[in-house]
Design an enzyme around this catalytic site. Sequence first.
Site, PDB file in Angstrom:
ATOM      1  N   THR A 157       0.831  -1.213   0.000  1.00  0.00           N
ATOM      2  CA  THR A 157       0.000   0.000   0.000  1.00  0.00           C
ATOM      3  C   THR A 157       0.862   1.259   0.000  1.00  0.00           C
ATOM      4  N   GLY A 196       3.254  -3.149   8.500  1.00  0.00           N
ATOM      5  CA  GLY A 196       3.504  -3.422   9.917  1.00  0.00           C
ATOM      6  C   GLY A 196       4.956  -3.780  10.155  1.00  0.00           C
ATOM      7  N   GLU A 440      -6.155  -5.858   3.963  1.00  0.00           N
ATOM      8  CA  GLU A 440      -6.182  -7.070   3.123  1.00  0.00           C
ATOM      9  C   GLU A 440      -7.427  -7.084   2.239  1.00  0.00           C
TER      10      GLU A 440
HETATM   11  C1  LIG Z   1       6.290 -13.451  17.632  1.00  0.00           C
HETATM   12  C2  LIG Z   1       5.049 -12.924  17.104  1.00  0.00           C
HETATM   13  C3  LIG Z   1       3.977 -13.890  16.833  1.00  0.00           C
HETATM   14  C4  LIG Z   1       2.881 -13.328  15.999  1.00  0.00           C
HETATM   15  C5  LIG Z   1       2.033 -14.399  15.433  1.00  0.00           C
HETATM   16  C6  LIG Z   1       1.911 -14.297  13.941  1.00  0.00           C
HETATM   17  C7  LIG Z   1       0.960 -15.249  13.371  1.00  0.00           C
HETATM   18  C8  LIG Z   1       0.514 -14.808  12.012  1.00  0.00           C
HETATM   19  C9  LIG Z   1      -0.927 -15.034  11.754  1.00  0.00           C
HETATM   20  C10 LIG Z   1      -1.675 -13.787  11.330  1.00  0.00           C
HETATM   21  C11 LIG Z   1      -1.752 -13.679   9.864  1.00  0.00           C
HETATM   22  C12 LIG Z   1      -1.848 -12.579   9.202  1.00  0.00           C
HETATM   23  C13 LIG Z   1      -1.945 -11.230   9.734  1.00  0.00           C
HETATM   24  C14 LIG Z   1      -1.539 -10.300   8.672  1.00  0.00           C
HETATM   25  C15 LIG Z   1      -1.810  -8.892   9.016  1.00  0.00           C
HETATM   26  C16 LIG Z   1      -2.000  -8.155   7.745  1.00  0.00           C
HETATM   27  C17 LIG Z   1      -1.980  -6.667   7.877  1.00  0.00           C
HETATM   28  C18 LIG Z   1      -2.411  -6.025   6.621  1.00  0.00           C
HETATM   29  C19 LIG Z   1      -1.785  -6.204   5.463  1.00  0.00           C
HETATM   30  C20 LIG Z   1      -2.300  -5.608   4.190  1.00  0.00           C
HETATM   31  O1  LIG Z   1      -3.325  -4.991   4.146  1.00  0.00           O
HETATM   32  S1  LIG Z   1      -1.384  -5.893   2.770  1.00  0.00           S
HETATM   33  C21 LIG Z   1      -2.205  -5.026   1.476  1.00  0.00           C
HETATM   34  C22 LIG Z   1      -3.486  -5.693   1.069  1.00  0.00           C
HETATM   35  N1  LIG Z   1      -4.096  -5.019  -0.031  1.00  0.00           N
HETATM   36  C23 LIG Z   1      -5.204  -5.407  -0.603  1.00  0.00           C
HETATM   37  O2  LIG Z   1      -5.810  -6.372  -0.192  1.00  0.00           O
HETATM   38  C24 LIG Z   1      -5.647  -4.628  -1.804  1.00  0.00           C
HETATM   39  C25 LIG Z   1      -7.038  -4.982  -2.264  1.00  0.00           C
HETATM   40  N2  LIG Z   1      -7.137  -4.932  -3.717  1.00  0.00           N
HETATM   41  C26 LIG Z   1      -7.125  -6.056  -4.508  1.00  0.00           C
HETATM   42  O3  LIG Z   1      -7.006  -7.166  -4.024  1.00  0.00           O
HETATM   43  C27 LIG Z   1      -7.236  -5.893  -5.997  1.00  0.00           C
HETATM   44  O4  LIG Z   1      -6.628  -4.817  -6.503  1.00  0.00           O
HETATM   45  C28 LIG Z   1      -8.691  -5.877  -6.487  1.00  0.00           C
HETATM   46  C29 LIG Z   1      -9.280  -7.246  -6.123  1.00  0.00           C
HETATM   47  C30 LIG Z   1      -9.486  -4.801  -5.801  1.00  0.00           C
HETATM   48  C31 LIG Z   1      -8.745  -5.678  -8.022  1.00  0.00           C
HETATM   49  O5  LIG Z   1      -7.562  -5.974  -8.622  1.00  0.00           O
HETATM   50  P1  LIG Z   1      -7.180  -5.483 -10.091  1.00  0.00           P
HETATM   51  O6  LIG Z   1      -5.767  -5.827 -10.350  1.00  0.00           O
HETATM   52  O7  LIG Z   1      -7.590  -4.085 -10.293  1.00  0.00           O
HETATM   53  O8  LIG Z   1      -8.020  -6.434 -10.880  1.00  0.00           O
HETATM   54  P2  LIG Z   1      -9.313  -6.199 -11.750  1.00  0.00           P
HETATM   55  O9  LIG Z   1      -8.872  -5.637 -13.045  1.00  0.00           O
HETATM   56  O10 LIG Z   1     -10.335  -5.485 -10.990  1.00  0.00           O
HETATM   57  O11 LIG Z   1      -9.721  -7.688 -11.963  1.00  0.00           O
HETATM   58  C32 LIG Z   1      -9.188  -8.505 -12.978  1.00  0.00           C
HETATM   59  C33 LIG Z   1      -9.614  -9.930 -12.746  1.00  0.00           C
HETATM   60  O12 LIG Z   1      -8.793 -10.509 -11.752  1.00  0.00           O
HETATM   61  C34 LIG Z   1      -9.587 -11.037 -10.725  1.00  0.00           C
HETATM   62  N3  LIG Z   1      -8.831 -10.997  -9.468  1.00  0.00           N
HETATM   63  C35 LIG Z   1      -8.512  -9.927  -8.720  1.00  0.00           C
HETATM   64  N4  LIG Z   1      -7.803 -10.326  -7.647  1.00  0.00           N
HETATM   65  C36 LIG Z   1      -7.672 -11.647  -7.741  1.00  0.00           C
HETATM   66  C37 LIG Z   1      -7.031 -12.633  -6.924  1.00  0.00           C
HETATM   67  N5  LIG Z   1      -6.419 -12.314  -5.795  1.00  0.00           N
HETATM   68  N6  LIG Z   1      -7.081 -13.919  -7.312  1.00  0.00           N
HETATM   69  C38 LIG Z   1      -7.728 -14.264  -8.451  1.00  0.00           C
HETATM   70  N7  LIG Z   1      -8.354 -13.389  -9.268  1.00  0.00           N
HETATM   71  C39 LIG Z   1      -8.317 -12.092  -8.908  1.00  0.00           C
HETATM   72  C40 LIG Z   1     -10.800 -10.157 -10.731  1.00  0.00           C
HETATM   73  O13 LIG Z   1     -11.867 -10.742 -10.044  1.00  0.00           O
HETATM   74  C41 LIG Z   1     -11.041  -9.993 -12.199  1.00  0.00           C
HETATM   75  O14 LIG Z   1     -11.636 -11.158 -12.682  1.00  0.00           O
HETATM   76  P3  LIG Z   1     -12.695 -11.077 -13.857  1.00  0.00           P
HETATM   77  O15 LIG Z   1     -12.148 -10.161 -14.897  1.00  0.00           O
HETATM   78  O16 LIG Z   1     -13.959 -10.570 -13.262  1.00  0.00           O
HETATM   79  O17 LIG Z   1     -12.819 -12.498 -14.314  1.00  0.00           O
HETATM   80  C1  LIG Z   2      -4.129  -1.619  10.597  1.00  0.00           C
HETATM   81  C2  LIG Z   2      -3.735  -1.675   9.162  1.00  0.00           C
HETATM   82  C3  LIG Z   2      -2.628  -2.403   8.805  1.00  0.00           C
HETATM   83  C4  LIG Z   2      -2.212  -2.442   7.472  1.00  0.00           C
HETATM   84  N1  LIG Z   2      -1.088  -3.127   7.151  1.00  0.00           N
HETATM   85  C5  LIG Z   2      -0.648  -3.119   5.861  1.00  0.00           C
HETATM   86  C6  LIG Z   2       0.570  -3.769   5.514  1.00  0.00           C
HETATM   87  O1  LIG Z   2       1.233  -4.361   6.352  1.00  0.00           O
HETATM   88  N2  LIG Z   2       0.995  -3.691   4.238  1.00  0.00           N
HETATM   89  C7  LIG Z   2       0.300  -3.047   3.271  1.00  0.00           C
HETATM   90  O2  LIG Z   2       0.739  -3.031   2.120  1.00  0.00           O
HETATM   91  N3  LIG Z   2      -0.871  -2.436   3.568  1.00  0.00           N
HETATM   92  C8  LIG Z   2      -1.357  -2.450   4.836  1.00  0.00           C
HETATM   93  N4  LIG Z   2      -2.535  -1.817   5.155  1.00  0.00           N
HETATM   94  C9  LIG Z   2      -3.256  -1.096   4.110  1.00  0.00           C
HETATM   95  C10 LIG Z   2      -4.567  -1.768   3.712  1.00  0.00           C
HETATM   96  O3  LIG Z   2      -4.335  -2.917   2.968  1.00  0.00           O
HETATM   97  C11 LIG Z   2      -5.425  -0.773   2.936  1.00  0.00           C
HETATM   98  O4  LIG Z   2      -5.719   0.307   3.795  1.00  0.00           O
HETATM   99  C12 LIG Z   2      -6.701  -1.437   2.467  1.00  0.00           C
HETATM  100  O5  LIG Z   2      -6.440  -2.370   1.445  1.00  0.00           O
HETATM  101  C13 LIG Z   2      -7.730  -0.414   1.962  1.00  0.00           C
HETATM  102  O6  LIG Z   2      -7.211   0.378   0.966  1.00  0.00           O
HETATM  103  P1  LIG Z   2      -7.244   1.975   1.016  1.00  0.00           P
HETATM  104  O7  LIG Z   2      -6.692   2.403   2.318  1.00  0.00           O
HETATM  105  O8  LIG Z   2      -6.608   2.436  -0.224  1.00  0.00           O
HETATM  106  O9  LIG Z   2      -8.769   2.363   1.025  1.00  0.00           O
HETATM  107  P2  LIG Z   2      -9.567   3.064  -0.155  1.00  0.00           P
HETATM  108  O10 LIG Z   2      -9.573   2.172  -1.342  1.00  0.00           O
HETATM  109  O11 LIG Z   2      -9.110   4.446  -0.346  1.00  0.00           O
HETATM  110  O12 LIG Z   2     -11.016   3.033   0.490  1.00  0.00           O
HETATM  111  C14 LIG Z   2     -11.744   4.175   0.925  1.00  0.00           C
HETATM  112  C15 LIG Z   2     -13.219   3.979   0.566  1.00  0.00           C
HETATM  113  O13 LIG Z   2     -13.361   3.933  -0.840  1.00  0.00           O
HETATM  114  C16 LIG Z   2     -14.119   2.802  -1.225  1.00  0.00           C
HETATM  115  N5  LIG Z   2     -13.655   2.297  -2.517  1.00  0.00           N
HETATM  116  C17 LIG Z   2     -12.392   2.223  -2.990  1.00  0.00           C
HETATM  117  N6  LIG Z   2     -12.379   1.672  -4.217  1.00  0.00           N
HETATM  118  C18 LIG Z   2     -13.649   1.371  -4.525  1.00  0.00           C
HETATM  119  C19 LIG Z   2     -14.290   0.763  -5.642  1.00  0.00           C
HETATM  120  N7  LIG Z   2     -13.587   0.324  -6.680  1.00  0.00           N
HETATM  121  N8  LIG Z   2     -15.630   0.614  -5.610  1.00  0.00           N
HETATM  122  C20 LIG Z   2     -16.345   1.039  -4.552  1.00  0.00           C
HETATM  123  N9  LIG Z   2     -15.787   1.597  -3.452  1.00  0.00           N
HETATM  124  C21 LIG Z   2     -14.467   1.766  -3.435  1.00  0.00           C
HETATM  125  C22 LIG Z   2     -13.907   1.783  -0.112  1.00  0.00           C
HETATM  126  O14 LIG Z   2     -14.986   0.881  -0.037  1.00  0.00           O
HETATM  127  C23 LIG Z   2     -13.832   2.697   1.112  1.00  0.00           C
HETATM  128  O15 LIG Z   2     -15.148   2.958   1.549  1.00  0.00           O
HETATM  129  C24 LIG Z   2      -2.961  -1.764   6.483  1.00  0.00           C
HETATM  130  C25 LIG Z   2      -4.097  -1.029   6.857  1.00  0.00           C
HETATM  131  C26 LIG Z   2      -4.481  -0.987   8.175  1.00  0.00           C
HETATM  132  C27 LIG Z   2      -5.701  -0.201   8.560  1.00  0.00           C
END
Ligand SMILES: CCCCCCCCCC/C=C\CCCCC/C=C/C(=O)SCCNC(=O)CCNC(=O)[C@H](O)C(C)(C)COP(=O)(O)OP(=O)(O)OC[C@H]1O[C@@H](n2cnc3c(N)ncnc32)[C@H](O)[C@@H]1OP(=O)(O)O
Ligand SMILES: Cc1cc2nc3c(=O)[nH]c(=O)nc-3n(C[C@H](O)[C@H](O)[C@H](O)COP(=O)(O)OP(=O)(O)OC[C@H]3O[C@@H](n4cnc5c(N)ncnc54)[C@H](O)[C@@H]3O)c2cc1C
Length: 674
Positions: A157, A196, A440
Amino acid sequence: MTQTNNNMTVNPDLAMERAKCNFNVLEVTHIFDGGERNTLQRKKIEDVALNSGASKDALGEEHMSPKEKYENAVRKSCIYATMMKNELAELSGLESFGVSSPVIRRTADAFFKEVSPFLLHLGMFVPTIMGQCTPEQQSYWLPRALDMQIIGTYAQTELGHGTFIRGLETTATYDPETEEFVLHSPTLSSYKWWAGGLGKTVNYCIVVAQLYTKGECHGTHPFIVQIRDEDTHVPLPGIKVGEIGPKMGFNTADNGFLGFDHYRIPREHMLMKNAQVLKDGTYVKVARHGKLTYGTMVFVRVVLVNEVAFNLAKASTIAVRYSAIRRQSKPKPDEVEPQILDYVTQQHKLFIAIATAHALQLCSTWLWESFSAVLAQMKGGNTDTLPEFHALSSCLKAISTSDSAHLIEQCRHACGGHGYMISSGIPNLYNFVSATRTYEGDYTVLLLQTARFLVKAYEQAEAKKPLTPTVSYLAHAFSGSRATWDNSPDGIIRSFQALAAGKTAVCVTNMRKRMRAGLSQVDAWEMSTIQLVAAAEAHCRAVIADTYRKEIVRLTANSSPNVKVVMDQLTTLYLYYWALERTGDLLMFTSVSQKDLVDLQIAYEELLLKIRPNAVGLVDAFDLRDELLHSTLGSYDGRVYERLMEEALKSPMNKEPVSDAYSKYLRPMMKGKL
Ligand SMILES: CCCCCCCCCC/C=C\CCCCC/C=C/C(=O)SCCNC(=O)CCNC(=O)[C@H](O)C(C)(C)COP(=O)(O)OP(=O)(O)OC[C@H]1O[C@@H](n2cnc3c(N)ncnc32)[C@H](O)[C@@H]1OP(=O)(O)O
Ligand SMILES: Cc1cc2nc3c(=O)[nH]c(=O)nc-3n(C[C@H](O)[C@H](O)[C@H](O)COP(=O)(O)OP(=O)(O)OC[C@H]3O[C@@H](n4cnc5c(N)ncnc54)[C@H](O)[C@@H]3O)c2cc1C
């Protein structure tokens, strides 16, 4: 009793609840652990990890400054990680044992009231190495990462983009002269934000960047990047890194920012399982599916369903035990004040939380098994099941995190004023789980991914083409009549499916109408997104209800009669609850009548009364040690008021009889000398 302590004095109301519980608590514990062997193994691991007292803080974490809190969390993470490498690793033997194993999660949570700065190392850095590296890359990086010689995170992100991964701005441009990638942050909005552990803890990270080679952009790809010196921990030249500041929760996770100034990394640091850049800069696509680089996110979405189920189990344990010892009001003047658990409204708040924790835990196991099957197929080069799995994991992640956050907040409401105390444990649970709804993959965004799949499946059903298992019910959407209401569990599940099919049909009809009226496909989709989200939610609820019911029937096939009864009551409660939450939809898409719904409400209320005597037994069956609950209200012995007072007395504010603020401000103001 699943937790015994011979010298423990238990609150008499809790003791009475345990005495009247009519089923074998341990038997239910075994069901949710996946068998008696697993329960014994888990307890052994918990004993080793927790009996030494290493998880405890001398001063409550809530009284520390942000810097102290962070340092304390690092201290405990190091103790825990060392334990994981040694004692806990030796004890492993369960098939599912691994860094993301629920057993590890259970013990880790005793160490951290918020989260460990190592969460992303174990939760995403290591899984990305496992899922995105070639075998050679893996053999270099994985042992170092598992041994904690290097600590990493996942930096995807940016300030400007989180959801829209294709919009990320960080660039990785290949230079064939030196066989290096040049990482660069061209704008403020391209700074990595949120990862993180990035702020102060890690020395490596996975960076997701737009790959350029031979002047062409090939989209986002993952790279492994060293950002701090392995010895001094000083940020390397060309790196700008820091911590992003206080948040609602996650305050011990040192979430960070990261910018690159033409920072060079070796070519081999691109994770090359799915795509490669050769020495001369030629780009080679390896994977058969374009979205395989999103694999770590899919993995974490699966893990999160279990994660939130566990945290909801904690909140319901706290709130139910507290409701058993808390007495309030006097509806019958001649009787003592009742336990608040006797109020039907309280049961309505709490029993759905227990049932949901069960439903989500069973769904998470089922989802994990489906994930393993998809991975096995992909190993053989077959990615056919990926779209269905992506749709399924997206909606289950969205609904499980959202429902759990809502129900944890409901548990707080159920604890009245004391639930607002940090020492109740519930605020930390809420802060943690409410973030899972966003990270996520945001709730709405993920449900819209599921909706894409549903609409395509609907069109296939319309064309009489075969459907994949989770949407096979769509085949019945074209019968022309409303689904017949039937209040049996299977009948209600069929109604939920009819509702999902009906909502999808409405979306498709409206989109087609809008397109006929001249809207583009994109605009017609956009105008229908409120209903598309609702259709995806309905689909997910049908999947959860179906899975929960089937799994409970399967898992209790050989259980004792009373366990069967209470598990059946809870699944039925779950179905009645959601039917009553969706009466409008049922009236639209099924033959249900007003009388049917009035009868269902009465049946629901009677079910609450049947479950009531077993409520404490049900939460005891989660078998959560006090160290995991971190709660004055939810401890096994129910000494709530004593613990609340003990915690209050620990407040640094109580160290001095008169606060300095008196002489500095209050006295001058009161004496008119300010
Ligand atoms: C000692 C200490 C001990 C501690 C213990 C530890 C134990 C660990 C256990 C805990 C485990 C985990 C904790 C983790 C904490 C995590 C903290 C947070 C991390 C993060 O947030 S990381 C960042 C995450 N970001 C996101 O999730 C972003 C969200 N966005 C997306 O996923 C995509 O961009 C999208 C889905 C919104 C769209 O993608 P895009 O590239 O634009 O694609 P499109 O053009 O829209 O779609 C094209 C086609 O592809 C399909 N698609 C999209 N995604 C996928 C996928 N993942 N797999 C398969 N297909 C996919 C989509 O549906 C379209 O298909 P279609 O054309 O309709 O057929
Ligand atoms: C506690 C915490 C830990 C995190 N840890 C990590 C990490 O370790 N690594 C990492 O890479 N990221 C991390 N993130 C980031 C996280 O993955 C993003 O914040 C999350 O995926 C949401 O994306 P955004 O912040 O861009 O929200 P935005 O996409 O800006 O969302 C804002 C609003 O817009 C809306 N929106 C956006 N796009 C659309 C659409 N296409 N259609 C309709 N509505 C839409 C959403 O629904 C929402 O209401 C963390 C976030 C938090 C809060």
